[in-house]
Scaffold this active site. Structure first.
Site, PDB file in Angstrom:
ATOM      1  N   ASP A 110       0.861  -1.170   0.000  1.00  0.00           N
ATOM      2  CA  ASP A 110       0.000   0.000   0.000  1.00  0.00           C
ATOM      3  C   ASP A 110       0.912   1.239   0.000  1.00  0.00           C
ATOM      4  O   ASP A 110       2.126   1.144   0.172  1.00  0.00           O
ATOM      5  CB  ASP A 110      -0.948  -0.026   1.219  1.00  0.00           C
ATOM      6  CG  ASP A 110      -2.175   0.835   0.976  1.00  0.00           C
ATOM      7  OD1 ASP A 110      -3.206   0.584   1.619  1.00  0.00           O
ATOM      8  OD2 ASP A 110      -2.114   1.754   0.126  1.00  0.00           O
TER       9      ASP A 110
HETATM   10  C1  GLC Z   1      -4.353   4.275  -0.264  1.00  0.00           C
HETATM   11  C2  GLC Z   1      -5.205   3.114   0.170  1.00  0.00           C
HETATM   12  C3  GLC Z   1      -5.287   2.000  -0.837  1.00  0.00           C
HETATM   13  C4  GLC Z   1      -5.157   2.579  -2.238  1.00  0.00           C
HETATM   14  C5  GLC Z   1      -3.748   3.140  -2.359  1.00  0.00           C
HETATM   15  C6  GLC Z   1      -3.524   3.812  -3.725  1.00  0.00           C
HETATM   16  O1  GLC Z   1      -3.677   4.852   0.819  1.00  0.00           O
HETATM   17  O2  GLC Z   1      -4.941   2.520   1.434  1.00  0.00           O
HETATM   18  O3  GLC Z   1      -6.546   1.329  -0.647  1.00  0.00           O
HETATM   19  O4  GLC Z   1      -5.360   1.568  -3.205  1.00  0.00           O
HETATM   20  O5  GLC Z   1      -3.435   4.056  -1.317  1.00  0.00           O
HETATM   21  O6  GLC Z   1      -4.321   4.939  -3.813  1.00  0.00           O
END
Ligand code: GLC
Length: 732
Positions: free
Chosen positions: A291
């Site tokens: 993430d």
């Molecule tokens: C965010 C979220 C995740 C998302 C990623 C890209 O912080 O936790 O669900 O897909 O970053 O945006």
């Protein structure tokens, strides 16, 4: 080694590799060659720098996700592996892809990802709402539309479906998942993966799925986002892993590692889940992306002393691609020199990324046709589907004296903070959705009804300004019915949207009470992205329709239910607590050692406001006797449970039958009941339909232990449907 000498060696190495391959044996460029041969051929040609760039992801375009704003838009190397793409068409993406294909030495296409969570431009209800439709086929179709729109706008990969089981609605991200039940979430997960990926990942209008957030993120303590979670291995296996296992079995191309700490070991540094379970046990052959900044955050979590160690831990745990914090590119060369990472691991990680790119067809079709907007999204059939899914996601919670549906000539006072809004109906994580596309409640109702419609907002979502009450009260007095649109803002659920209470602000309750006092009938429309506390609102309303955040077609879907053009069929996929103090409260709990008044609250009820599976219809359904094909079944046998349901009303309606099992005695104690199958059917007025649950003992009655090993006890089990229960015996 002196840098110029290093450069010379590298240059010579590249020159040797290039010279050794004549153009006709460049297998990786041969579309007819098997994917694995193309992967190996390309891998052996790559330098370390080229390999590491494949394991990094940056962003391209304007990032509008408030939690991640401000990320430096770096000079993007043509060899970058992936980009999170913020664009409404394929133009910018194709420009960047041309750089990758023409400026880089090997011409490796970039993988463009985006958070397409419940639609790209056509916005569907938030996933928690979709789970209340009990129509996985409709959910699959919605994901297929999202894939088509994403693909035509330059996105190859969605960071979806989110399949975190959540039992604490204080957690804002409960809106992104499919509720509290592992089986239901598994079914929806598979539907979503099939919707996004289709039968052929390389086909047009299909995109790679990404199961997230692996794993157990929904258990973050007290509903506070990002914080640690205490999850036993037993609970990990029987509650949080099943939807991910289902998604892997459905062929999900990728997963995303989570932010939180799992009982001392952060998910993004957790070798057990990322390698021993996902790769060794389940055989996943795609890749894991971290993430956002989850790798570098291992420092904040106290697992890594510095950036380099964070990269070492995450990479060795089993994360192949590093989202935006750039640590793999920076530190893996040193980690290789220090022997903390092996070249074979780098090769395996790159192999997994290339494999997905080949399967997507990116090498053979790197560019997306730049179609006009009218052909890319908001197609009429997509909007129709969005309306259907919104309609089937809405849950009728109360309908005293059959107040709903309303007479089409009714004089309606449309009141409340959500009476005319657009933006909030798209929910959070609204992809590239535009609020100007949304049909608001007032427009939908005006179009549906012929009677006088008076709109009087009455108050804002929160605050103390009651100056609008008088006009709203007057409107109610002059109308046959007051439809009061209450609830939460779309930005009150989603990432980093934890709330200490699931209440709806007091001013909205005061408004409803003021309208109730006029004596006009009150219909509540409840908009939210999480279960909300309705126990004080319930007595003030004659009817309550839970609309969730229904997406682009909000106004038309809600109007269709109010007028009876549509018959509501939604049922809750998550428990609605009586109040915040009951949290966590969910249906599939384990039994207590005490009964009766021992172990219940002394100040409030211990029953939820609305149970998992609750939802009303305009039709009435009568369940016939639960019948079994046998009362005994061998471990490897099968047994059918059936029930015939009659629509005793004069209106066609859809009914979902939920089949639960209970294992009353087990060394690893089981929940009071567990959902193991569900089926939704349209039952014409006055007719009957039979619903059947084909029970396979190991699959449907068995359980997993703390290592994921599946067991099946011999002995008695209960089969539960509606208010009926029957006992069967599994024989040796
Ligand atoms: C965010 C979220 C995740 C998302 C990623 C890209 O912080 O936790 O669900 O897909 O970053 O945006």
């Amino acid at each position: 080694m002196h840098s110029s000498l290093k450069f010379t060696f590298t240059f010579l190495a590249v020159a040797l590799v290039a010279a050794s391959c004549s153009s006709d044996d460049i297998v990786y460029k041969d579309a007819s060659a098997p994917v694995e041969k193309r992967v190996e051929d390309l891998l052996k040609r790559m330098t370390l720098e080229e390999k590491l760039l494949q394991l990094n992801q940056y962003t391209l375009g304007m990032n509008n996700i408030e939690n991640n704003l401000g990320e430096a838009v770096r000079e993007i190397p043509a060899e970058i592996g992936s980009l999170i793409y913020f664009g409404d068409d394929a133009i910018l993406r194709n420009k960047m892809q041309h750089r990758a294909m023409e400026e880089s030495r090997l011409g490796i296409p970039i993988l463009f990802g985006h958070d397409v969570i419940h639609g790209y431009r056509t916005i569907f209800p938030v996933p928690l709402a979709q789970a209340c439709s009990w129509n996985p086929e409709l959910v699959r179709q919605g994901c297929a539309v999202a894939a088509q729109e994403s693909y035509s706008c330059g996105v190859d990969w969605t960071f979806s479906p989110m399949v975190d089981i959540a039992r604490d609605p204080r957690w804002g991200r409960v809106m992104e998942g499919y509720g509290e039940d592992p089986y239901a979430a598994s079914v929806y997960c598979q539907a979503a993966v099939r919707g996004y990926q289709g039968d052929d990942l390389g086909a047009e209008n299909t995109i790679a799925a990404c199961l997230k957030h692996y794993v157990g993120y929904g258990a973050s303590e007290a509903g506070r986002d990002y914080v640690p979670a205490e999850i036993s291995d037993q609970t990990l296996w029987d509650t949080y892993l099943p939807p991910f296992e289902a998604g892997v079995k459905a062929g999900a191309a990728t997963l995303m590692s989570a932010f939180h700490n799992i009982s001392g070991t952060p998910a993004s540094g957790n070798h057990y889940i990322l390698t021993e379970v996902l790769k060794d046990k389940w055989g996943h052959d795609g890749f894991v992306v971290s993430d956002w900044d989850a790798v570098v955050q291992l420092k904040n979590q106290g697992m890594a002393a510095d950036d380099k160690e964070a990269a070492e831990i995450a990479f060795n745990a089993g994360i192949e691609m590093d989202m935006v914090d750039d640590l793999y590119k920076k530190y893996i060369p040193q980690l290789l020199e220090e022997g903390k990472v092996k070249m074979s691991q780098v090769d395996e990680a790159v192999r997994r990324v290339l494999r997905i790119k080949f399967r997507l067809g990116l090498f053979d079709k790197p560019y997306i046709e730049e179609k006009p907007e009218s052909e890319r999204y908001l197609l009429p059939e997509s909007l129709d589907l969005a309306e259907r899914l919104a309609t089937e996601s809405m849950v009728l919670l109360k309908n005293d004296d059959g107040l709903l549906p309303l007479d089409i000539r009714s004089r309606i006072a449309l009141i409340g903070p959500l009476s005319s809004v657009r933006r909030d109906h798209n929910g959070n994580w609204y992809g590239r959705g535009k609020e100007t596309d949304v049909i608001p409640f007032n427009e939908g109702i005006a179009e549906e009804f012929s009677g006088r419609l008076t709109v009087a907002e009455g108050c804002d979502f929160e605050g103390d300004d009651r100056s609008g009450f008088a006009r709203a009260v007057a409107a109610a007095r002059e109308s046959d019915v007051a439809v009061v649109c209450i609830g939460h803002k779309s930005r009150w659920s989603g990432e980093n949207c934890s709330r200490s209470t699931i209440e709806i602000p007091q001013i909205q309750l005061d408004l409803v009470r003021a309208i109730k006092a006029t004596g006009t009938k009150v219909v509540l429309l409840v908009s939210c992205g999480r279960p909300v506390d309705l126990h004080l609102f319930e007595p003030e309303a004659d009817a309550i329709l839970l609309t969730w955040h229904p997406g682009t077609m909000a106004g038309r879907a809600v109007a269709g239910i109010l007028s009876g053009r549509s018959n509501p069929s939604g049922k809750l996929a998550i428990t609605f607590p009586y109040t915040t103090g009951q949290i966590p409260i969910y249906y599939n709990r384990r039994n207590s050692g005490r009964r009766g008044t021992q172990g219940i609250y002394k100040d409030i009820t211990s029953n939820p406001m609305y149970q998992f599976g609750y939802g009303l219809s305009y039709s009435t359904f009568e369940y016939g006797p639960l019948t079994l094909s046998s009362e005994n079944v061998s471990r490897n046998g099968s047994l059918q449970a059936s029930v015939t349901v009659t629509n005793t009303s004069s209106r066609d309606g859809q009914e979902t039958v939920h089949w639960f099992i209970c294992d009353p005695v087990s060394r690893i104690t089981r929940p009071v009941k567990e959902l193991k199958y569900f089926e939704k059917q349209l039952i014409p007025a006055g007719e009957s339909r039979t619903f059947t649950f084909d029970i396979e003992p190991m699959r449907d009655l068995g359980f997993v232990d703390r290592t994921g090993r599946r067991y099946l006890d011999s002995g008695e089990y209960h089969i539960i449907v509606g208010t009926q229960q029957a006992t069967i015996t599994v024989t040796d």
